[in-house]
Design an enzyme around this catalytic site. Structure first.
Site, mmCIF file in Angstrom:
data_model
loop_
_atom_site.group_PDB
_atom_site.id
_atom_site.type_symbol
_atom_site.label_atom_id
_atom_site.label_comp_id
_atom_site.label_asym_id
_atom_site.label_seq_id
_atom_site.Cartn_x
_atom_site.Cartn_y
_atom_site.Cartn_z
ATOM 1 N N CYS A 1 -4.106 40.259 14.159
ATOM 2 C CA CYS A 1 -3.454 39.633 13.006
ATOM 3 C C CYS A 1 -4.132 40.084 11.713
ATOM 4 O O CYS A 1 -5.349 39.993 11.579
ATOM 5 C CB CYS A 1 -3.517 38.117 13.135
ATOM 6 S SG CYS A 1 -2.965 37.231 11.662
ATOM 7 N N CYS B 1 -6.220 37.352 10.122
ATOM 8 C CA CYS B 1 -7.516 37.145 10.772
ATOM 9 C C CYS B 1 -8.489 38.254 10.392
ATOM 10 O O CYS B 1 -9.690 38.011 10.211
ATOM 11 C CB CYS B 1 -7.342 37.095 12.287
ATOM 12 S SG CYS B 1 -6.306 35.731 12.868
#
Length: 229
Positions: free
Chosen positions: A85, A88
């Site tokens: 992600c 992230c």
């Protein structure tokens, strides 16, 4: 029954139905952008985290209790929602920027992931400057595991986070489970306890780096008996 022959009756009726649907959609959008339907969070006790089983990511992995990470010098630990992600990765890079100051404090930086798929963890490591471990039972994502499903994509805060990360040059993929929300912990040494617990409330909800450093500055490293003499 003359109203059935009146075209304006159907026009008004269709307008009412359309207005009602639009109003319902607007209400749903409004509620989705409040904290009313966010998953409830339960704070983790030190005793809970201490007993978590973690694995190293070596060819021959070693399983150990999580308390080894902070027993002597405390630790800053990121529970990664999904390594691929881009949100992230953005948070990982932000935490990694703190590493020089954490090194001065003698506080290590770690991350835990909940799955190991292909090269996802390897591809995450350029963004994260600490060691990474596997939490197969997803205990660091509890004790009350929280999920954000597709509601996250109608939250204005999430879209703001998307654009912020994109503007920052971060990119990613869709590999792996990404609905279980992560977080960041600052844990003191020994039995000092959890000094900071940031639970991701929506996709891209980053921890405040200033708060991380403040909490890390409160860690009191354990000294052995020989060092006291």
């Amino acid at each position: 029954m003359s109203f059935l022959q009146d075209p304006s009756f159907f026009t008004v009726g269709m307008w009412s139905v359309g207005a009602g649907a639009l109003g319902a959609a607007a209400l749903a959008l409004l509620l989705a952008n409040t904290d009313v339907f966010l998953p409830e969070s339960q704070e983790a006790a030190l005793e809970y985290l201490e007993d978590v089983d973690l694995k190293t990511l070596e060819k021959e992995p070693r399983t150990f209790k999580a308390k080894e990470l902070w027993e002597k010098n405390g630790a800053v630990i990121m529970a990664v929602r999904r390594p691929g992600c881009f949100l992230c990765r953005e948070e990982a890079a932000g935490l990694s920027s703190l590493k020089p100051k954490l090194d001065e404090l003698g506080v290590p930086l770690y991350a835990v992931v909940k799955e190991q798929i292909g090269t996802e963890v390897k591809d995450f490591q350029p963004y994260f400057k600490g060691e990474i471990f596997l939490d197969e039972k997803k205990k660091f994502y509890g004790p009350q595991r929280r999920k954000m499903m597709f509601m996250g994509f109608v939250r204005l805060g999430v879209w703001y986070n998307f654009f912020r990360a994109w503007n920052g040059g971060f990119s990613g993929n869709l590999e792996g489970e990404g609905f279980i929300l992560g977080g960041v912990f600052v844990v003191g040494s020994g039995k000092q306890g959890i000094l900071l617990e940031h639970r991701e409330k929506e996709f891209g909800d980053k921890v405040n780096p200033v708060s991380v450093l403040e909490a890390a500055g409160k860690i009191k490293p354990q000294t052995s008996a020989s060092e006291k003499i």
